[in-house]
Design a protein around this motif. Structure first.
Motif, short mmCIF file in Angstrom:
data_model
loop_
_atom_site.label_atom_id
_atom_site.label_comp_id
_atom_site.label_asym_id
_atom_site.label_seq_id
_atom_site.Cartn_x
_atom_site.Cartn_y
_atom_site.Cartn_z
N ASN A 2 2.75 -19.51 15.70
CA ASN A 2 4.18 -19.52 15.42
C ASN A 2 4.47 -18.63 14.21
N VAL A 3 5.40 -17.70 14.37
CA VAL A 3 5.76 -16.77 13.30
C VAL A 3 6.34 -17.52 12.11
N LYS A 4 7.11 -18.55 12.38
CA LYS A 4 7.71 -19.34 11.29
C LYS A 4 6.62 -20.02 10.46
N LEU A 5 5.59 -20.52 11.12
CA LEU A 5 4.48 -21.16 10.42
C LEU A 5 3.74 -20.15 9.55
N LEU A 6 3.50 -18.95 10.09
CA LEU A 6 2.82 -17.92 9.31
C LEU A 6 3.64 -17.49 8.10
N ALA A 7 4.96 -17.38 8.29
CA ALA A 7 5.83 -17.02 7.17
C ALA A 7 5.80 -18.09 6.09
N GLU A 8 5.78 -19.33 6.49
CA GLU A 8 5.74 -20.43 5.52
C GLU A 8 4.41 -20.45 4.77
N VAL A 9 3.32 -20.23 5.50
CA VAL A 9 2.00 -20.19 4.85
C VAL A 9 1.95 -19.02 3.87
N TRP A 10 2.51 -17.86 4.25
CA TRP A 10 2.52 -16.70 3.37
C TRP A 10 3.32 -16.99 2.10
N GLN A 11 4.47 -17.63 2.24
CA GLN A 11 5.31 -17.93 1.07
C GLN A 11 4.60 -18.87 0.10
N GLN A 12 3.87 -19.83 0.63
CA GLN A 12 3.23 -20.81 -0.24
C GLN A 12 1.90 -20.31 -0.81
N HIS A 13 1.23 -19.40 -0.12
CA HIS A 13 -0.12 -19.01 -0.52
C HIS A 13 -0.30 -17.50 -0.58
N SER A 14 0.75 -16.75 -0.89
CA SER A 14 0.65 -15.28 -0.86
C SER A 14 -0.32 -14.76 -1.92
N GLY A 15 -0.35 -15.35 -3.08
CA GLY A 15 -1.29 -14.91 -4.12
C GLY A 15 -2.73 -15.14 -3.73
N LYS A 16 -3.02 -16.28 -3.14
CA LYS A 16 -4.39 -16.58 -2.71
C LYS A 16 -4.83 -15.65 -1.59
N ILE A 17 -3.93 -15.41 -0.65
CA ILE A 17 -4.27 -14.54 0.48
C ILE A 17 -4.47 -13.10 0.00
N SER A 18 -3.57 -12.63 -0.85
CA SER A 18 -3.70 -11.27 -1.38
C SER A 18 -4.98 -11.12 -2.20
#
Length: 75
Positions: A2-18
């Motif tokens: 789900n694109v909405k789920l991915l967007a939410e995960v990115w918003q909450q964990h963008s620093g960790k992912i980057s």
């Protein structure tokens, strides 16, 4: 997924992912090229980033060079 789920995960964990992606990339570069060559590549990328940032800010590139190099380098 789900694109909405991915967007939410990115918003909450963008620093960790980057950070994980950057760390993985640097690790791969060190394995492929070695430490000092990777250090040189990252240094060139950082210099390019700073120059690009100055160009984006509409600062004259010769003014930037004048700040970096010692006086009297131009004739």
């Amino acid at each position: 997924m789900n694109v909405k789920l991915l967007a939410e995960v990115w918003q909450q964990h963008s620093g960790k992912i980057s950070g994980a992606v950057i760390g993985l990339s640097i690790g791969i570069l060190i394995i492929v090229f070695g430490f000092f060559r990777t250090f040189f590549i990252l240094g060139c990328a950082a210099i390019g980033y700073v120059i690009g940032q100055r160009i984006d800010e509409k600062e004259d590139i010769m003014d930037v060079i004048d700040k970096l190099l010692p006086p009297g380098y131009r004739r």
